[in-house]
Design an enzyme around this catalytic site. Structure first.
Site, PDB file in Angstrom:
ATOM      1  CE1 TYR A 141      -3.200  -2.831   0.025  1.00 49.51           C
ATOM      2  CE2 TYR A 141      -3.791  -2.285   2.262  1.00 49.51           C
ATOM      3  CZ  TYR A 141      -3.962  -3.056   1.140  1.00 49.51           C
ATOM      4  OH  TYR A 141      -4.930  -4.039   1.127  1.00 49.51           O
ATOM      5  CE  LYS A 192       0.489 -17.726  -2.748  1.00 49.96           C
ATOM      6  NZ  LYS A 192      -0.319 -18.940  -2.601  1.00 49.96           N
ATOM      7  CG  ASP A 224      -2.929 -19.942  -0.721  1.00 46.71           C
ATOM      8  OD1 ASP A 224      -2.123 -19.848   0.225  1.00 46.71           O
ATOM      9  OD2 ASP A 224      -2.658 -20.565  -1.767  1.00 46.71           O
ATOM     10  CG  ASP A 248      -7.157  -4.152   4.013  1.00 45.24           C
ATOM     11  OD1 ASP A 248      -8.154  -4.064   4.754  1.00 45.24           O
ATOM     12  OD2 ASP A 248      -6.994  -3.447   2.998  1.00 45.24           O
ATOM     13  CG  ASP A 252     -12.480  -6.050   6.312  1.00 45.76           C
ATOM     14  OD1 ASP A 252     -11.975  -5.529   7.329  1.00 45.76           O
ATOM     15  OD2 ASP A 252     -13.057  -5.407   5.415  1.00 45.76           O
TER      16      ASP A 252
END
Ligand code: NAD
Length: 360
Positions: A141, A192, A224, A248, A252
């Site tokens: 980001y 990852k 994943d 992020d 959620d």
């Protein structure tokens, strides 16, 4: 020496829920002789109305000088049409960035009394208590270079960069280990590393930091798989530490396991565990002024503040216990209401938590 808490109620339901959280904080302050001194200021739309900007310099100075900040929520239709750079949400981003709050803690706790409110089967989520530690000021980001370029064949191509330095990984890993140490002593680092170079470094540095925390059991999981495990068997997790983007998305996902956003607190911490504490939800303009907002996320943010910035575990436990007692009594605001319970407003809910805390 007294500890300074800056209260920033914000907009919409912010002042309503904050009034209840402050009652709980003041009672805890007296009951456990915590030595807190509270001061109040404005942020977001309220600050735009007063100062013309969503975070005045003097408010930022007070936030810097405080030991912790408790925030309600910002924003609302009244300020939606003003210039983007001075919208209420800018005040929030600015205070997070200026205070260097790189460690975002989002617990997903499902009180057993609310198991029916989750979209998952009660037996999968009842008693769920996990904490996601998300890196908040680095990664994709913020990474450079980023942009859009035109290729030789005339096609446009966009790109982002996912950089993590060892020191950035080390400091968030430490937050993860520190949190695990005061909870269930299990830390799952999500990355990852089978594909991304930044994740390979992430894993390496987390392994190094683990040597300082022999009492915490460390595991690694690809993102994943973590997304899948969170809905398959979320109770296997205690603390998850992960990068900005993965955090992020996963936080959620995890928050929805608990049913209502009105129950979810959060913390954003700097390197010294100085923090800003706030509910995960926004200013809910659709119900502002009606006295029906759920104040529990903000009250639970107070508990997080005591636990993480001040290491006051007993007082933090007591606030969480008081919330549990009130839920046992069947009291529910509209967002968590189910048949057979007693529907209450914001103030009644706050008063009930105060009464339960007083009686503990
Ligand atoms: P929201 O979280 O304010 O509301 C979403 C829904 O959840 C609404 O139906 C609302 O009534 C309900 N809700 C939220 N909190 C509740 C509570 N405590 N009790 C009961 N119901 C609750 O999100 P939104 O509607 O997308 O945004 C509204 C405003 O809040 C916007 O201006 C947005 O920018 C701002 N916002 C601020 C923050 C923050 O301050 N951290 C976060 C998100 C959104």
């Amino acid at each position: 020496m007294s500890k300074q808490i800056l209260i920033l109620p914000g907009d919409g339901i912010g002042p309503e829920i904050m009034a209840e959280a402050v009652k709980v904080l003041e009672l805890a302050n007296d009951k456990y002789s915590l030595g807190f001194e509270l001061s109040h200021d404005v942020i977001g739309g309220a600050a735009i109305d007063k100062h013309g900007v969503p975070l005045a310099d003097e408010t930022l100075d007070r936030a810097r000088a405080a030991d912790a900040v408790l925030l309600g929520a910002v924003g609302g239709p009244k300020w939606d049409t003003i210039e983007r750079d001075i919208r209420p949400e800018r005040g929030l981003l600015k205070i997070r960035a200026q205070l260097g709050l790189f460690g975002n803690l989002r617990p997903a706790i499902l009180y057993p009394q609310l198991a029916d409110a989750s979209s998952l089967k009660p037996e999968i989520v009842a008693g769920l208590d996990i904490l996601i530690v998300r890196e908040l000021t680095g990664g994709i980001y913020f990474g450079a270079p980023r942009g859009t370029r035109t290729l030789e064949n005339g096609e446009r191509q966009s790109y982002d960069t996912l950089p993590y330095s060892e020191s950035e990984i080390r400091r968030i890993a430490r937050v993860g280990f520190d949190m695990a140490r005061v909870r269930g002593k299990k830390l799952c680092s999500v990355d990852k590393a089978n594909v991304l170079a930044s994740s390979q470094l992430w894993r390496e540095v987390v392994e190094q930091v683990a040597k300082d925390y022999p009492d915490v059991e460390l595991s690694h999981m690809y993102v994943d798989n973590a997304a899948m495990q969170l809905v398959r068997a979320p109770k296997q997790f205690d603390v998850i530490v992960t990068d900005n983007m993965f955090g992020d998305i996963l936080s959620d996902e995890a928050s929805m396991l608990t049913g209502s956003i009105g129950m979810l607190p959060s913390a954003s911490l700097d390197a010294n565990n100085k923090g800003m504490y706030e509910p995960c939800h926004g200013s809910a303009p659709d119900i502002a002024g009606k006295g029906i907002a759920n104040p529990l996320a903000t009250i639970l943010s107070v508990s997080m503040m005591l636990r993480y910035s001040f290491n006051l575990q007993d007082a933090a436990d007591a606030i969480e216990k008081a919330v549990s007692v009130v839920l046992d009594q069947g009291l529910r605001t509209g967002d968590i209401y189910s048949a057979g319970c007693t529907k209450v407003g914001t103030q009644e809910m706050g008063d009930a938590v105060v009464a339960a805390l007083r009686n503990l």
